[in-house]
Write a protein that holds these residues in place. Structure first.
Motif, PDB file in Angstrom:
ATOM      1  N   VAL A  30     -25.717  86.737  13.909  1.00 24.40           N
ATOM      2  CA  VAL A  30     -25.614  85.743  14.976  1.00 24.40           C
ATOM      3  C   VAL A  30     -25.420  86.427  16.325  1.00 24.40           C
ATOM      4  O   VAL A  30     -26.050  86.073  17.330  1.00 24.40           O
ATOM      5  N   LEU A  31     -24.554  87.421  16.351  1.00 23.83           N
ATOM      6  CA  LEU A  31     -24.291  88.144  17.592  1.00 23.83           C
ATOM      7  C   LEU A  31     -25.568  88.789  18.115  1.00 23.83           C
ATOM      8  O   LEU A  31     -25.838  88.786  19.325  1.00 23.83           O
ATOM      9  N   GLY A  32     -26.361  89.336  17.216  1.00 24.79           N
ATOM     10  CA  GLY A  32     -27.631  89.925  17.620  1.00 24.79           C
ATOM     11  C   GLY A  32     -28.568  88.898  18.243  1.00 24.79           C
ATOM     12  O   GLY A  32     -29.246  89.173  19.239  1.00 24.79           O
ATOM     13  N   LEU A  33     -28.597  87.689  17.663  1.00 26.39           N
ATOM     14  CA  LEU A  33     -29.454  86.630  18.189  1.00 26.39           C
ATOM     15  C   LEU A  33     -29.032  86.192  19.583  1.00 26.39           C
ATOM     16  O   LEU A  33     -29.877  85.837  20.423  1.00 26.39           O
ATOM     17  N   THR A  34     -27.728  86.193  19.857  1.00 29.07           N
ATOM     18  CA  THR A  34     -27.255  85.743  21.166  1.00 29.07           C
ATOM     19  C   THR A  34     -27.615  86.717  22.278  1.00 29.07           C
ATOM     20  O   THR A  34     -27.464  86.389  23.460  1.00 29.07           O
ATOM     21  N   GLY A  35     -28.088  87.887  21.908  1.00 28.89           N
ATOM     22  CA  GLY A  35     -28.460  88.876  22.908  1.00 28.89           C
ATOM     23  C   GLY A  35     -29.926  88.811  23.303  1.00 28.89           C
ATOM     24  O   GLY A  35     -30.390  89.643  24.087  1.00 28.89           O
ATOM     25  N   SER A  36     -30.667  87.832  22.782  1.00 31.28           N
ATOM     26  CA  SER A  36     -32.088  87.720  23.098  1.00 31.28           C
ATOM     27  C   SER A  36     -32.409  86.337  23.646  1.00 31.28           C
ATOM     28  O   SER A  36     -31.727  85.348  23.339  1.00 31.28           O
ATOM     29  N   VAL A  37     -33.457  86.259  24.447  1.00 35.35           N
ATOM     30  CA  VAL A  37     -33.869  84.974  25.032  1.00 35.35           C
ATOM     31  C   VAL A  37     -34.270  83.999  23.945  1.00 35.35           C
ATOM     32  O   VAL A  37     -33.885  82.822  23.962  1.00 35.35           O
ATOM     33  N   ASP A  38     -35.051  84.475  22.974  1.00 39.67           N
ATOM     34  CA  ASP A  38     -35.486  83.599  21.884  1.00 39.67           C
ATOM     35  C   ASP A  38     -34.298  83.133  21.055  1.00 39.67           C
ATOM     36  O   ASP A  38     -34.249  81.979  20.620  1.00 39.67           O
ATOM     37  N   GLY A  39     -33.339  84.014  20.845  1.00 39.38           N
ATOM     38  CA  GLY A  39     -32.150  83.642  20.080  1.00 39.38           C
ATOM     39  C   GLY A  39     -31.337  82.575  20.779  1.00 39.38           C
ATOM     40  O   GLY A  39     -30.898  81.594  20.152  1.00 39.38           O
ATOM     41  N   ILE A  40     -31.151  82.732  22.080  1.00 39.98           N
ATOM     42  CA  ILE A  40     -30.403  81.732  22.846  1.00 39.98           C
ATOM     43  C   ILE A  40     -31.118  80.379  22.807  1.00 39.98           C
ATOM     44  O   ILE A  40     -30.480  79.325  22.710  1.00 39.98           O
ATOM     45  N   ARG A  41     -32.441  80.416  22.826  1.00 40.84           N
ATOM     46  CA  ARG A  41     -33.209  79.174  22.751  1.00 40.84           C
ATOM     47  C   ARG A  41     -32.912  78.432  21.443  1.00 40.84           C
ATOM     48  O   ARG A  41     -32.812  77.196  21.409  1.00 40.84           O
ATOM     49  N   LEU A  42     -32.742  79.181  20.372  1.00 40.50           N
ATOM     50  CA  LEU A  42     -32.420  78.571  19.086  1.00 40.50           C
ATOM     51  C   LEU A  42     -31.044  77.908  19.118  1.00 40.50           C
ATOM     52  O   LEU A  42     -30.852  76.816  18.576  1.00 40.50           O
ATOM     53  N   PHE A  43     -30.101  78.545  19.750  1.00 41.90           N
ATOM     54  CA  PHE A  43     -28.750  77.980  19.837  1.00 41.90           C
ATOM     55  C   PHE A  43     -28.743  76.701  20.658  1.00 41.90           C
ATOM     56  O   PHE A  43     -27.958  75.796  20.389  1.00 41.90           O
ATOM     57  N   LYS A  44     -29.604  76.641  21.667  1.00 40.78           N
ATOM     58  CA  LYS A  44     -29.679  75.432  22.483  1.00 40.78           C
ATOM     59  C   LYS A  44     -30.276  74.256  21.712  1.00 40.78           C
ATOM     60  O   LYS A  44     -30.052  73.100  22.055  1.00 40.78           O
ATOM     61  N   SER A  45     -31.039  74.560  20.677  1.00 41.11           N
ATOM     62  CA  SER A  45     -31.727  73.501  19.929  1.00 41.11           C
ATOM     63  C   SER A  45     -30.805  72.748  18.975  1.00 41.11           C
ATOM     64  O   SER A  45     -31.122  71.649  18.546  1.00 41.11           O
ATOM     65  N   ASP A  46     -29.666  73.333  18.630  1.00 39.67           N
ATOM     66  CA  ASP A  46     -28.758  72.691  17.673  1.00 39.67           C
ATOM     67  C   ASP A  46     -27.330  73.142  17.976  1.00 39.67           C
ATOM     68  O   ASP A  46     -26.979  74.302  17.774  1.00 39.67           O
ATOM     69  N   LYS A  47     -26.508  72.210  18.431  1.00 41.07           N
ATOM     70  CA  LYS A  47     -25.153  72.556  18.865  1.00 41.07           C
ATOM     71  C   LYS A  47     -24.230  72.950  17.717  1.00 41.07           C
ATOM     72  O   LYS A  47     -23.137  73.462  17.956  1.00 41.07           O
TER      73      LYS A  47
END
Length: 361
Positions: A30-47
């Motif tokens: 999860v931490l790795g995903l938060t470091g990328s633009v695409d990863g952050i986009r995923l987090f925005k899609s589902d709270k």
């Protein structure tokens, strides 16, 4: 496996009840995903993922809580995520109270989150609103900033950046410039603070923002505050100056040591020059800056400056100081109507400066 599917699979493991070894692996991804633009986009899609991370900041295992806070720091760099964190959850007040407690274990991470979200003006307004709800308000923030070892486990350097962001707002600037509080005088000592470039830059950014308040210029330049030497000293080097050069110059800027070093960070040098430039907005301010021989310090800086952006703003300030006064009715530069094309250039330059600062942090 697609990132969306990967994140979906991870959600079931992001709980306080998950076995520690399994949770640690899931959170690492999860931490790795938060470091990328695409990863952050995923987090925005589902709270639900964001809410799971909020929950895990309360985990008793330090490594889990740390990674959870780091994930929030990464997510809060995105403006849309910053707004979600600020307005969709009732957490800002808790964040503020947390960093102002001397025993908070993860205060540095929370400082980072607050610093990130306050880059956006609307989020900044919300944070300032929550700070002002407390009995001490901004006074407590300043107190903590001015105490190096307030929290033995955290450095709290990003509080300086938080204060700089808050002074985007007029009400925060007015607090700093309140003549009865002696706040700005306390902050001046940090223009040469060696403990942290982040804290030093944040405080200098605060001072620069306050210099946009033209009505306070004469007070800032008076002996009561004497801001000019504190802005010029970091720009001064070890060069030997003539008596003619030093005539009228503040004593703090005369006969500096042979090993005197200039501010090493170009972004901070640029802010210092920008603050002085603002103090020259009125005829009265320009006269004081000229009479105190600011030109001499800037002239010597210009000889040594290698950063093109700093050189550019330095040249502009030098030109202002050595040029003739504007014609009658044009003396207050803040009230002169700026052509649209020039305004666009200034706005673009300001946005580029903010972007460079974000990348640097």
């Amino acid at each position: 496996m697609a990132e969306g599917d990967q994140l979906q699979d991870l959600l079931q493991f992001l709980t306080l009840e998950t076995r520690l070894d399994v949770l640690s692996v899931a959170l690492h991804h999860v931490l790795g995903l938060t470091g990328s633009v695409d990863g952050i986009r995923l987090f925005k899609s589902d709270k639900r993922y964001l809410e799971a991370i909020f929950t895990l900041t309360r985990h008793p295992q330090e490594s889990v809580a740390t990674d959870s806070y780091l994930a929030l720091v990464n997510l809060s760099t995105d403006v849309a995520m910053a707004k979600i964190i600020t307005f969709d959850y009732d957490l800002v007040s808790d964040f503020v109270q947390y960093v102002l407690k001397s025993d908070s274990v993860y205060a540095d991470f929370v400082c980072g989150i607050l610093s990130n979200i306050t880059r956006d003006e609307h989020c900044c307004e919300k944070v300032l609103e929550e700070i002002e709800k407390s009995e001490s308000g901004l006074s407590e923030v300043v107190e903590v900033i001015c105490k190096d070892k307030f929290n033995p486990k955290n450095k709290l350097h990003y509080l300086g950046q938080l204060l700089s962001n808050l002074t985007q707002l007029p009400q925060a600037r007015r607090f700093i410039l309140d003549k009865e509080r002696c706040v700005v005088q306390r902050l001046l000592a940090f223009t040469e603070y060696e403990g942290s470039v982040i804290r030093r830059g944040g405080i200098i950014g605060t001072l620069k923002n306050c210099c946009f308040e033209t009505a306070y210029h004469l007070w800032l330049l008076s002996d009561e505050v004497d801001i000019l030497p504190r802005l010029l000293l970091p720009l001064a080097g070890p060069e030997e100056l003539s008596e003619e050069d030093m005539d009228g110059m503040p004593e703090d800027l005369q006969f500096l040591e042979d090993d005197k070093q200039r501010e090493p960070d170009p972004a901070i040098r640029k802010m210092l020059i920008g603050a002085i430039f603002q103090l020259c907005a009125t005829k009265e301010g320009r006269k004081i800056v000229k009479d105190k021989r600011a030109y001499v310090i800037l002239r010597e800086l210009d000889k040594q400056e290698t950063d093109p952006e700093v050189s550019s703003v330095c040249h502009k300030l030098i030109s202002l100081l050595i040029s003739d006064e504007p014609e009658e009715g044009m003396e207050n530069l803040n009230e002169v109507e700026i052509p649209e094309d020039v305004q666009r250039e200034l706005t673009q330059a300001d946005e580029e400066e903010k972007s460079n600062q974000i990348k640097k942090e």
